[in-house]
Design an enzyme around this catalytic site. Structure first.
Site, PDB file in Angstrom:
ATOM      1  N   TRP A  64     -33.915  -0.750 -31.729  1.00 48.16           N
ATOM      2  CA  TRP A  64     -32.993   0.180 -31.070  1.00 48.16           C
ATOM      3  C   TRP A  64     -32.759   1.433 -31.910  1.00 48.16           C
ATOM      4  CZ3 TRP A  64     -27.457   0.906 -32.272  1.00 48.16           C
ATOM      5  CH2 TRP A  64     -27.083   0.301 -33.479  1.00 48.16           C
ATOM      6  N   ASP A  65     -33.200   1.405 -33.155  1.00 51.68           N
ATOM      7  CA  ASP A  65     -33.117   2.583 -34.022  1.00 51.68           C
ATOM      8  C   ASP A  65     -33.642   3.832 -33.323  1.00 51.68           C
ATOM      9  OD1 ASP A  65     -33.151   0.178 -35.484  1.00 51.68           O
ATOM     10  OD2 ASP A  65     -33.838   1.183 -37.306  1.00 51.68           O
ATOM     11  N   GLU A  89     -24.350  -6.735 -38.451  1.00 50.22           N
ATOM     12  CA  GLU A  89     -25.014  -8.050 -38.495  1.00 50.22           C
ATOM     13  C   GLU A  89     -24.404  -8.985 -39.540  1.00 50.22           C
ATOM     14  OE1 GLU A  89     -28.957  -6.454 -38.903  1.00 50.22           O
ATOM     15  OE2 GLU A  89     -29.518  -7.106 -36.875  1.00 50.22           O
ATOM     16  N   GLN A 142     -22.594  -2.493 -41.243  1.00 45.82           N
ATOM     17  CA  GLN A 142     -22.429  -1.146 -40.703  1.00 45.82           C
ATOM     18  C   GLN A 142     -21.328  -1.236 -39.668  1.00 45.82           C
ATOM     19  OE1 GLN A 142     -26.485  -1.301 -38.173  1.00 45.82           O
ATOM     20  NE2 GLN A 142     -25.416   0.629 -37.885  1.00 45.82           N
TER      21      GLN A 142
END
Lengths: 623, 623
Positions: B216-217, B347, B461
């Site tokens: 998805w980056d 994550e 993150q």
């Protein structure tokens, strides 16, 4: 059964007017069906012949360096009305992993070729490596000279002794009777209790699944079976197994960041080291640690052997309590201690917060460790002082933690009810019951994706009910009822360990139809292959759960303050239930029928028992 | 850079009074460092020589049957003051996977041996298999006859064109300048946008980690870089890549029990199929699906190309919205729709309920799909009718679901505050900040066990901040401030995608020291190897995030209602920031300094922009 280092086979073949060749052999070339690249689990050292009719193989496992020798002595003869004629071996051949001995005979009408194979099986668990082959041949030759008939007699005799104590008779329902005997047989096949380095795998020796390693099943399900059906030392060996692994459990906890002697027993193990390889099991299914303490309590409560606490038990209770003490954390938000990120016995949840079973058990572990510590301090001050120094126990802070944390442990509960909530957020799930599942959707573990199982309400085995079963007397009957009614409809019983607990609780709640339904499911799981997985092996540890559902469920057996209590109730399908209990050097015989529960002393000194809440004095052995 | 099917090398060697042998070769025997058992990923078909100085290898990948041919033409000569002397090849040898050509020369003082190697590289992505070798030699021979100097000129020219639009100049801070150019270079090395079957791996072609597959980056971080720094078709190709995978995304969702055209894009993919093998990622990290829709919105918002919605975009928006519509469930308890059992972009959590980022994004996806559907229905009724029949859309129920569910979506919030809660139960964690972590405990992903990371408050993150960044204008500045102050101290930034978002938000909140600190961390991640992992390859997709932190952060760039807006602020260490933006066929030059933000039109028709909230009309290209 009389000699665990001996295996014997006998074949008879009739084949009128035919030439028969028979080659008994030893095969060292076995591998596991699930091995990678067909890797062998052991290396083959010898595949050789000795005297006439004799051969042996010697192997060593690759990871653990266990040596094993298999030595066979074979005899063959042709028998008919006139007597028997010994055959000499025709040839002997060792090739690759096979050592075989060939016999040949021409058989005429009325003649039978009879082959006997006596195999001594010795490992380095019991023998020095250099004596393995000698020892295996000693067994083999002794057996061959003792002869088949005598060996059968001593085998049958050994089993009779087991059955005389362990048998359960169910009258009026062949399916129930067959099932419980099938289970009792396999439990005794699996574990003998003569070596504290051995334990019980979920499949015993009937299949490769779970690799023969041990799980918390032993502590949670098997201990009571071996306590009641065997001499006390058998269950004690299972506890000593864990005591001997304490150091490795401390190392295991250290790897996860714990310190100061906190112990985390592995989820799966052979020798004390963690053998499982999924983090959500090894790191999070930590409730197993509580089962170690519970088993000690169970043993001491049953046997009265408080000495075990001094010599072995407290060290384990300490390591486990220290683990929980560090694993909880204070939640400002809840004003309580919480346990985050666990997986309970219901493995259809993953990484949940405040699993009720885990939190309750953790609190109990600290309370019980404190109780035993105080008893040691008062009654055995010398031992206590030795333990505090050996395990660096700071008494004031330890006692304080074990007192404070359990009292402030967060235990999720559905507001305004007696329902103990499986975990935080349980009520946000879609509130369905198993009846809402279409038949073609079951078992869900074969039909649904893993994420869908996890976020559904459906329960593999109800861990709240498991906890209520363990700590029955801590709760009112009303609480048990409410929780059974709440969780049972949500439980798909896709763990073999599930129905037995439901059967016991249903019996205790007088829901005999439910109890019977769950009993049939647990007891005939393998016979009827409900889960279509019997090819993987039998559910050995769940068989102990089946036994519990009969003795603790229908038999209503429980030990309270050192006294055996019974409160039998049988399902409509049964006329009578009879079982025997070994209790503190007595053998008690229990009969439950529609007329009530009768308990007799078979062997041992007088004892007071409780039947349906009434004290009954048993003075004289009745038969 | 001018020809993607060509690779050229040139060596010069001076070695006075020495005999020199040089053997340029092609090696087809490459394997991946992380392959099992050194398995090759391709089979070698040919390793052969052709004319003088020429050789080739031809291979085919084992899983995907991609053919590839590598054809080389080599020249060698000895040069000195008097001119150059061509060398003939001394020998040619093919052995195993190697095809080499040997040159030999005696060099005297002042002489140089110069070797040139021109390699044509062709694959079956672009050519018929039977023409591969021919095509590769055509490139190789054309290059050899064009010669090194001319090729260098066209290579430099191609790069100059890229830099003329993509360069960012930072005056006053060499470390910042070096870092951003390093990143821009690598982003352009990685993706050219001429083939919709290709995408961007997190490591590009600089390392094997992540196997070259896409995440998805691309949608969350890379699209804006390619939108602003390249012609529009480059970003569009990245969207078309996902459009072409729609059918596979629908199959993927079906495998997990979804139906009626719901699409779940894979977490990791080459050709549309899921390549990741951990359930907690593939089944639960479903926020990636929202990024597919967000990227479409981003592209349309930037380019104004609403046509894309008719031809490609809506089909993807539909599949994604249908997924969310089925993935939510009604919670009686909360009186809201909830999304249980997910893993968010952070994550360091696993299988949580109601991840705010996921819930907000899911609601937005349905809202945006509804908005586009209504626009299609009104403005392009023919298209709408075609789409409803092609994708079996039941308009009333679909519109109702996309209207109702977002409005009743549960969005966890800390009571009495503007803090959006990362997930249910977040406040039960021990409320620590990164300052409480000892230096020797970091990075926690190398020091702590996984369960400890999961149950800690520390954030890999901050996904709440990621969501607030995406949907900035949906929230008040106060809300942004409160959440930044809440999450930033808990974030360990152990994802390379983390600091860039923090830098942008800090810029927008006028916290320039913070913004600068995060910028240095994101931009110099590989140059300074902060995470000690540069041997695994460069963080290519995070480099796009770095670009965002300059252009959207310090440059204050944003597109609102079709208008480019700027609100530049630079850190103390910088004197000036200059960058260029490609916007709807204009090239805009932006200069930010202490004196403010200046925007000029370099190329294209007049346009109105907004600078610090003031409309500015740009009429004439300024240089």
């Amino acid at each position: 059964m009389q000699n665990p280092e001996l295996g014997c086979l006998r074949y008879s073949i009739g084949a009128a007017g035919q030439r028969v060749e028979l080659t008994p052999y030893l095969d060292a070339g076995v591998t596991n069906a699930d091995s990678n690249w067909n890797d062998a689990f052991w290396s083959i050292h010898d595949v050789e012949h000795r005297g006439p009719g004799q051969a042996y193989v010697r192997t060593e496992t690759n990871k653990t360096q266990f040596g094993a020798a298999f030595a066979m002595t074979t005899h063959a003869h042709v028998a008919d009305e006139s007597g028997k004629r010994e055959l000499a071996q025709a040839s002997a051949k060792s090739e690759g992993a096979l050592a075989g001995i060939k016999f040949e005979a021409e058989l005429s009408q009325g003649q039978t070729l009879i082959l006997e194979k006596y195999v001594g099986i010795c490992t380095t668990l019991q023998h020095e490596a250099e004596h393995l082959v000698k020892a295996a041949f000693a067994h083999s030759e002794l057996a061959a000279s003792t002869g088949w008939e005598s060996l059968v007699v001593s085998h049958v005799d050994a089993w009779s002794q087991i059955w005389s104590q362990a048998d359960i008779e169910i009258t009026g329902d062949v399916a129930s009777q067959q099932a419980i005997r099938f289970n009792i047989f396999h439990l005794n096949q699996t574990y003998r209790g003569d070596d504290a380095r051995l334990n019980i795998g979920p499949k015993g020796f009937t299949g490769e699944k779970y690799g023969g390693a041990s799980y918390w099943d032993t502590e949670a399900y098997c201990i009571p079976f071996y306590l009641a059906g065997h001499p006390e030392h058998v269950a004690r060996q299972l506890l000593v197994y864990r005591f001997n692994h304490l150091e490795k459990a401390i190392e295991n906890a250290e790897k996860l960041g714990f310190s100061d002697g906190a112990a985390l027993y592995p989820m799966v193990t052979m020798n004390g080291e963690e053998c499982h390889n999924e983090w959500e099991i090894t790191f999070e299914e930590i409730h197993r640690n509580g089962a170690m303490s519970y088993a000690i309590w169970n043993y001491v409560n049953y046997t009265g052997d408080r000495d075990y606490l001094r010599t072995h038990g407290f060290a384990v209770l300490l390591g486990v309590a220290r683990f929980w003490q560090q694993r909880v954390q204070w939640s400002e938000n809840k004003g309580s201690y919480v346990i985050l990120g666990v997986t309970g016995p219901n493995e259809y949840e993953n990484n949940v917060n405040n699993n009720w079973y885990t939190n309750y058990l953790a609190a109990w572990c600290m309370r019980y460790a404190l109780e035993v510590a105080k008893w040691l301090k008062t009654e055995h001050p010398g031992d206590w002082s030795g333990l505090t120094s050996a395990y660096s126990i700071d008494e004031p802070s330890t006692f304080k933690a074990w007192d404070t944390i359990p009292n402030l442990m967060y235990l999720p509960q559905l507001e305004g009810t007696e329902v103990r909530l499986q975990q935080d957020g349980f009520m946000d799930k879609e509130q369905l019951s198993v009846d809402d599942l279409k038949a073609d959707q079951r078992p869900i573990n074969q039909k649904w994706s893993w994420d869908r199982i996890l976020r559904s309400i459906f329960i593999k085995q109800a861990d709240v009910l498991q906890g209520l079963y363990f700590f029955w007397d801590d709760f009112s009957l009303k609480t048990h009822e409410v929780n059974y009614d709440f969780y049972e409809p949500k439980t798909v019983h896709e763990s073999s360990l599930s129905p037995c607990v439901h059967s016991i609780i249903a019996s205790r709640l007088d829901r005999m139809d439910d109890a019977y339904k769950h009993y049939l499911r647990t007891s005939r799981l393998d016979l009827d292959d409900y889960n279509k997985e019997v090819h993987e092996g039998l559910h050995i540890t769940s068989m102990a759960g089946t036994w519990l559902s009969v003795v603790e469920g229908f038999g209503g057996f429980k030990v309270k303050e050192g006294k055996p209590c019974f409160n039998g109730k049988i399902p409509h399908a049964w006329q009578r239930l009879q079982f025997r209990i070994n209790f503190r050097n007595r053998l008690l015989a229990v009969v439950v029928s529609e007329d009530g529960t009768e308990v007799n002393l078979v062997k041992g000194k007088p004892i007071e028992v409780e039947v349906n809440g009434q004290a009954v004095q048993l003075d004289t052995p009745s038969h």
